[in-house]
Design a protein around this motif. Sequence first.
Motif, PDB file in Angstrom:
ATOM      1  N   LEU B 137      13.568  -1.628  -1.485  1.00 28.23           N
ATOM      2  CA  LEU B 137      12.802  -0.646  -1.535  1.00 28.23           C
ATOM      3  C   LEU B 137      13.355   0.690  -0.890  1.00 28.23           C
ATOM      4  CD1 LEU B 137      10.110  -2.534   0.843  1.00 28.23           C
ATOM      5  CD2 LEU B 137       9.645  -1.837  -1.336  1.00 28.23           C
ATOM      6  N   GLU B 138      14.520   0.749  -0.503  1.00 29.71           N
ATOM      7  CA  GLU B 138      15.176   1.873  -0.022  1.00 29.71           C
ATOM      8  C   GLU B 138      15.537   2.684  -1.168  1.00 29.71           C
ATOM      9  OE1 GLU B 138      18.259   0.840   2.635  1.00 29.71           O
ATOM     10  OE2 GLU B 138      16.801   0.062   4.044  1.00 29.71           O
ATOM     11  N   GLU B 139      15.781   2.117  -2.160  1.00 28.93           N
ATOM     12  CA  GLU B 139      16.314   2.818  -3.405  1.00 28.93           C
ATOM     13  C   GLU B 139      15.206   3.433  -4.310  1.00 28.93           C
ATOM     14  OE1 GLU B 139      18.286  -0.147  -5.907  1.00 28.93           O
ATOM     15  OE2 GLU B 139      19.150  -0.841  -4.106  1.00 28.93           O
ATOM     16  N   HIS B 140      13.897   3.145  -4.150  1.00 24.78           N
ATOM     17  CA  HIS B 140      12.910   3.675  -4.733  1.00 24.78           C
ATOM     18  C   HIS B 140      12.091   4.697  -4.021  1.00 24.78           C
ATOM     19  CE1 HIS B 140      13.033   0.619  -8.032  1.00 24.78           C
ATOM     20  NE2 HIS B 140      13.454  -0.136  -7.214  1.00 24.78           N
ATOM     21  N   HIS B 141      12.025   5.959  -4.576  1.00 25.31           N
ATOM     22  CA  HIS B 141      11.429   6.985  -4.206  1.00 25.31           C
ATOM     23  C   HIS B 141      10.044   6.611  -3.872  1.00 25.31           C
ATOM     24  CE1 HIS B 141      14.515   8.686  -6.822  1.00 25.31           C
ATOM     25  NE2 HIS B 141      14.358   9.783  -6.360  1.00 25.31           N
ATOM     26  N   PHE B 142       9.191   6.029  -4.730  1.00 33.11           N
ATOM     27  CA  PHE B 142       7.813   6.081  -4.739  1.00 33.11           C
ATOM     28  C   PHE B 142       7.437   4.717  -3.667  1.00 33.11           C
ATOM     29  CE2 PHE B 142       7.856   8.444  -8.531  1.00 33.11           C
ATOM     30  CZ  PHE B 142       6.985   9.243  -8.093  1.00 33.11           C
ATOM     31  N   ALA B 143       8.540   3.901  -3.419  1.00 32.71           N
ATOM     32  CA  ALA B 143       8.395   2.740  -2.609  1.00 32.71           C
ATOM     33  C   ALA B 143       8.185   3.455  -1.127  1.00 32.71           C
ATOM     34  CB  ALA B 143       9.319   1.765  -2.674  1.00 32.71           C
ATOM     35  N   GLN B 144       9.097   4.334  -0.898  1.00 32.30           N
ATOM     36  CA  GLN B 144       9.355   4.933   0.279  1.00 32.30           C
ATOM     37  C   GLN B 144       8.025   5.857   0.588  1.00 32.30           C
ATOM     38  OE1 GLN B 144      11.786   4.304   2.643  1.00 32.30           O
ATOM     39  NE2 GLN B 144      12.244   2.801   1.134  1.00 32.30           N
ATOM     40  N   LEU B 145       7.753   6.618  -0.292  1.00 34.91           N
ATOM     41  CA  LEU B 145       6.510   7.338  -0.247  1.00 34.91           C
ATOM     42  C   LEU B 145       5.404   6.486   0.156  1.00 34.91           C
ATOM     43  CD1 LEU B 145       5.290  10.212  -0.544  1.00 34.91           C
ATOM     44  CD2 LEU B 145       4.542   9.655  -3.029  1.00 34.91           C
ATOM     45  N   ASN B 146       5.347   5.336  -0.397  1.00 35.20           N
ATOM     46  CA  ASN B 146       4.196   4.494  -0.204  1.00 35.20           C
ATOM     47  C   ASN B 146       4.303   4.021   1.301  1.00 35.20           C
ATOM     48  OD1 ASN B 146       3.449   1.294   0.202  1.00 35.20           O
ATOM     49  ND2 ASN B 146       2.143   1.866  -1.601  1.00 35.20           N
ATOM     50  N   THR B 147       5.382   3.616   1.647  1.00 34.09           N
ATOM     51  CA  THR B 147       5.576   3.140   3.163  1.00 34.09           C
ATOM     52  C   THR B 147       5.381   4.332   4.249  1.00 34.09           C
ATOM     53  OG1 THR B 147       7.549   1.825   2.350  1.00 34.09           O
ATOM     54  CG2 THR B 147       7.525   2.052   4.792  1.00 34.09           C
ATOM     55  N   ALA B 148       5.653   5.461   3.897  1.00 38.86           N
ATOM     56  CA  ALA B 148       5.215   6.667   4.744  1.00 38.86           C
ATOM     57  C   ALA B 148       3.674   6.879   4.677  1.00 38.86           C
ATOM     58  CB  ALA B 148       5.772   7.916   4.112  1.00 38.86           C
ATOM     59  N   LEU B 149       3.139   6.564   3.715  1.00 41.02           N
ATOM     60  CA  LEU B 149       1.636   7.189   3.648  1.00 41.02           C
ATOM     61  C   LEU B 149       0.554   5.989   3.403  1.00 41.02           C
ATOM     62  CD1 LEU B 149       2.076   9.940   0.963  1.00 41.02           C
ATOM     63  CD2 LEU B 149       2.031   9.883   3.326  1.00 41.02           C
ATOM     64  N   PHE B 150       1.102   4.678   3.304  1.00 40.74           N
ATOM     65  CA  PHE B 150      -0.115   3.680   2.990  1.00 40.74           C
ATOM     66  C   PHE B 150      -1.002   3.325   4.085  1.00 40.74           C
ATOM     67  CE2 PHE B 150       0.597   0.096   5.817  1.00 40.74           C
ATOM     68  CZ  PHE B 150       1.787   0.248   6.382  1.00 40.74           C
ATOM     69  N   ASN B 151      -2.360   3.309   3.541  1.00 42.24           N
ATOM     70  CA  ASN B 151      -3.355   3.296   4.395  1.00 42.24           C
ATOM     71  C   ASN B 151      -3.732   1.632   4.733  1.00 42.24           C
ATOM     72  OD1 ASN B 151      -4.258   5.844   2.595  1.00 42.24           O
ATOM     73  ND2 ASN B 151      -5.265   5.800   4.878  1.00 42.24           N
ATOM     74  N   ASP B 152      -3.933   1.132   3.603  1.00 42.63           N
ATOM     75  CA  ASP B 152      -4.101  -0.443   4.006  1.00 42.63           C
ATOM     76  C   ASP B 152      -3.652  -1.138   2.627  1.00 42.63           C
ATOM     77  OD1 ASP B 152      -5.219  -2.657   5.006  1.00 42.63           O
ATOM     78  OD2 ASP B 152      -7.158  -1.820   5.514  1.00 42.63           O
ATOM     79  N   GLY B 153      -4.126  -2.534   2.487  1.00 44.04           N
ATOM     80  CA  GLY B 153      -3.817  -3.455   1.349  1.00 44.04           C
ATOM     81  C   GLY B 153      -4.252  -4.946   1.853  1.00 44.04           C
ATOM     82  N   LEU B 154      -3.518  -5.661   1.120  1.00 44.29           N
ATOM     83  CA  LEU B 154      -3.939  -6.922   0.939  1.00 44.29           C
ATOM     84  C   LEU B 154      -2.858  -7.953   1.539  1.00 44.29           C
ATOM     85  CD1 LEU B 154      -6.339  -8.983   0.309  1.00 44.29           C
ATOM     86  CD2 LEU B 154      -5.462  -8.932  -1.910  1.00 44.29           C
ATOM     87  N   PHE B 155      -3.172  -8.498   2.476  1.00 45.77           N
ATOM     88  CA  PHE B 155      -2.305  -9.594   3.075  1.00 45.77           C
ATOM     89  C   PHE B 155      -2.901 -10.996   2.665  1.00 45.77           C
ATOM     90  CE2 PHE B 155      -1.099 -12.953   6.335  1.00 45.77           C
ATOM     91  CZ  PHE B 155       0.214 -12.830   6.154  1.00 45.77           C
ATOM     92  N   ILE B 156      -1.897 -11.797   1.909  1.00 42.78           N
ATOM     93  CA  ILE B 156      -2.372 -13.011   1.661  1.00 42.78           C
ATOM     94  C   ILE B 156      -1.057 -14.077   1.973  1.00 42.78           C
ATOM     95  CG2 ILE B 156      -2.612 -14.441  -0.427  1.00 42.78           C
ATOM     96  CD1 ILE B 156      -3.757 -12.315  -1.995  1.00 42.78           C
ATOM     97  N   GLU B 157      -1.452 -15.123   2.510  1.00 43.43           N
ATOM     98  CA  GLU B 157      -0.430 -16.231   2.955  1.00 43.43           C
ATOM     99  C   GLU B 157      -1.133 -17.549   2.457  1.00 43.43           C
ATOM    100  OE1 GLU B 157       0.751 -16.585   6.868  1.00 43.43           O
ATOM    101  OE2 GLU B 157       2.473 -17.883   6.591  1.00 43.43           O
ATOM    102  N   VAL B 158      -0.273 -18.088   1.566  1.00 43.98           N
ATOM    103  CA  VAL B 158      -0.682 -19.408   0.969  1.00 43.98           C
ATOM    104  C   VAL B 158       0.054 -20.423   1.766  1.00 43.98           C
ATOM    105  CG1 VAL B 158      -0.934 -21.022  -0.964  1.00 43.98           C
ATOM    106  CG2 VAL B 158      -0.845 -18.391  -1.113  1.00 43.98           C
ATOM    107  N   LYS B 159      -0.831 -21.382   2.485  1.00 43.72           N
ATOM    108  CA  LYS B 159      -0.129 -22.263   3.439  1.00 43.72           C
ATOM    109  C   LYS B 159       0.857 -23.262   3.049  1.00 43.72           C
ATOM    110  CE  LYS B 159      -3.177 -20.883   7.246  1.00 43.72           C
ATOM    111  NZ  LYS B 159      -4.360 -21.390   7.972  1.00 43.72           N
ATOM    112  N   THR B 160       1.743 -23.813   3.788  1.00 46.58           N
ATOM    113  CA  THR B 160       2.527 -24.758   3.393  1.00 46.58           C
ATOM    114  C   THR B 160       1.951 -25.898   2.666  1.00 46.58           C
ATOM    115  OG1 THR B 160       4.165 -24.067   5.283  1.00 46.58           O
ATOM    116  CG2 THR B 160       4.403 -26.338   4.122  1.00 46.58           C
ATOM    117  N   LYS B 161       2.426 -26.225   1.373  1.00 43.19           N
ATOM    118  CA  LYS B 161       2.012 -27.373   0.682  1.00 43.19           C
ATOM    119  C   LYS B 161       0.769 -26.998   0.228  1.00 43.19           C
ATOM    120  CE  LYS B 161       5.073 -30.891   1.858  1.00 43.19           C
ATOM    121  NZ  LYS B 161       5.317 -31.530   3.115  1.00 43.19           N
TER     122      LYS B 161
END
Lengths: 255, 439
Positions: B137-161
């Motif tokens: 992420l550190e190498e990517h301009h826009f990933a850094q911009l996203n990390t600075a500015l993100f509002n929200d998004g989607l967290f998904i966790e598929v459980k074990t098995k």
Amino acid sequence: MLNIKNLHAAVEGNAILKGINLNVKAGEVHAIMGPNGSGKSSLASVLAGREAYEVTEGSVDFDGKDLLDMSPEVRAREGLFLAFQYPVEIPGVSNINFLKTAVNEIRAYHGQPPMQAKAFLDMLKSKQKLMEFDANLMNRSLNEGFSGGEKKRNDVFQMAMLEPKLAIMDETDSGLDIDALRIVSAGVNKLRGKDNAFIIITHYQRLLEYIVPDFVHVLYNGRIVKSGTKELALELEEKGYDWLKEDIRLEEPVQ
Amino acid sequence: MTTTTSNNISFAETLPALFTAQFGNAGWPGRKAALDRFQALGGIPTVKTEDWKYTNVVPYFKNGLSIALPATPSITAAQLEATGLLLPDTYRLVLVNGVLQQPLSILPPAAQVTVSKMSEAAALPAYTQYFNNSKKLEEHHFAQLNTALFNDGLFIEVKTKAQVEQPIHIIHLYHNNGNLLVNPRHLWVANEGSYAQLIESAAAFDLEGTVLVNSVTEAVVAERAQLSHYQLQTGGSKLRFINQTMVEQLGKSLYNNYTFTLSESDLVRNNLNISLDAERTETHLYGFYIASGSQLVDNHSSVDHRMPHCESNELYRGVMMDKATGVFNGKIYVHEDAQKTNAFQQNNNLVISPQANIYTKPQLEIFADDVKCSHGTTIGQVSEDALFYLKARGIGDAEARNMLVKAFAFDVTAQVKIPAVRKQVEQIASRYLSVATNN
Ligand SMILES: Nc1ncnc2c1ncn2[C@@H]1O[C@H](COP(=O)(O)OP(=O)(O)OP(=O)(O)O)[C@@H](O)[C@H]1O
Ligand SMILES: [Mg+2]
């Protein structure tokens, strides 16, 4: 049906056809023979409209229309069919969709509605039977991975489906096994009628025993140098082409 | 203070003010660090930056870009249906400007999958463990911009098995009046031995102006987990995309990515980074892009083989029409320890118009000696022989070309394992090609 007058054609500036005259009437079967490189496939290509060939002189009349003025697809829709010496493989295009598209584009050209799925399948089945064509090949990509003989049979099967007025068959027999040759010939004989015609390009008299031609022509160096009946094919089988080449050399003007 | 840049001042100049207005100086310190890192990388990259040589994004950061999300519009089921993107027999997660909308969604069973807004997931162990974790992420301009500015998004966790047989369809809707820069931030974790399929689609909803979507997705595929990830880039000309997808694979895991760019968007840039951090992983990356008009589609991918016995396979195909530009850059690094690596890459392009451009560059860097790697690139036109064959059977020029282009493309779409997705993709592609080739 087809009237070729003094047809000259060139590829990349090389003259290949040098004054072909040929008249094919409805109901007739013409065989064209001739040594390798004499221009048989070139003639077929020019008639089918391959763009690499430039027609430099002459005319071709197809049922009262100027054939050379039409695009390849219009020629096909007008009823001209070429069974290729080397059918191409087209991965990703399914054989059956391809045929359906072809049938319906030809119908549309004649102002007919697209064929109903059921009617199309019925026709497919009856032609498969006529040509004893392996139904498993229908669902595969067009010619992809087909054996040499299977490709040839696929072309003939397409011909049966499209019911052309004039079919040009370029060495359809080469690559066919003995049984396939008989089957394909029988199919062609059933398709023969008073309203259609065939031009059969072949090196072998054997095919002409199954599909008996009304005329046999010899193409040599871009010209038809001899025409006759089916006996000519027998004579060629026996003597080869050298005697003809001799005759021609004697006729050619001294340079 | 205003949260909109004016037409004359560049986005980069006003960014600190925008940032302060939006997030103040309190909150998660990672934001400010990312902003600093973004500035240190040089801010918005220009064509002088190697990785952005053919992709000029500077013009997209002018015209009064806002970073403040508008109020969420109310959306009816019928309006959702009208996007034409819905798929049968799927769970459904609807996001507006990156924010999950529960009422419009059909969640998978909680026993199998945890679904949450990112803004409400910070306390979850997987979030703590994996969020903002990818080194790349550190190498990517826009990933850094996203990390600075993100509002929200989607967290998904598929459980074990957990074996989630029904695909999860994520529908991203973007809405605004004016020009918006939205920075969705997602984290998806497929735990040990799990199985899931995620499908992303995008659409504009009641959009006046344009939306520039700068998204970051971090995905973790744990031991023996299998995750298939479809990115269907749809949504029309008003949406522009800069995507970062960072995938980390652990032992014996399988990750399949399908990135299909099927929209009329002016700008699509995908950065897909796969990090193979354990042995015996398997990765398949399938891409397909079509571009016409003056569109630009840029696919950058990198696969890092860090450990032995891993296999990666990449097949990208593109069709370029009109004055469109396509960029493909595929990096494969085989690190010293990654013996017995199998890494394959193919990029085939069909260039239909003489004015279209394609820049394709495979980049293999191999530091292990016992490996099998190959790559290949082709740029070509439709075969004249094939075209003639079809025409000789009565098929018109346009239709014949169309058939051949589809045949070329559908080699990739045939890899799609979900029939409804394959059907939808081929329909969208067919429609696109019919319109574009009849122009
Ligand atoms: N693109 C081309 N450029 C130059 N010469 C060509 C081209 N295509 C065909 N020819 C030449 O035209 C001549 C006629 O070829 P054609 O394929 O018509 O022969 P044919 O009679 O069908 O032969 P065969 O019996 O071997 O099939 C050959 O000498 C061939 O090399
Ligand atoms: Mg020949």
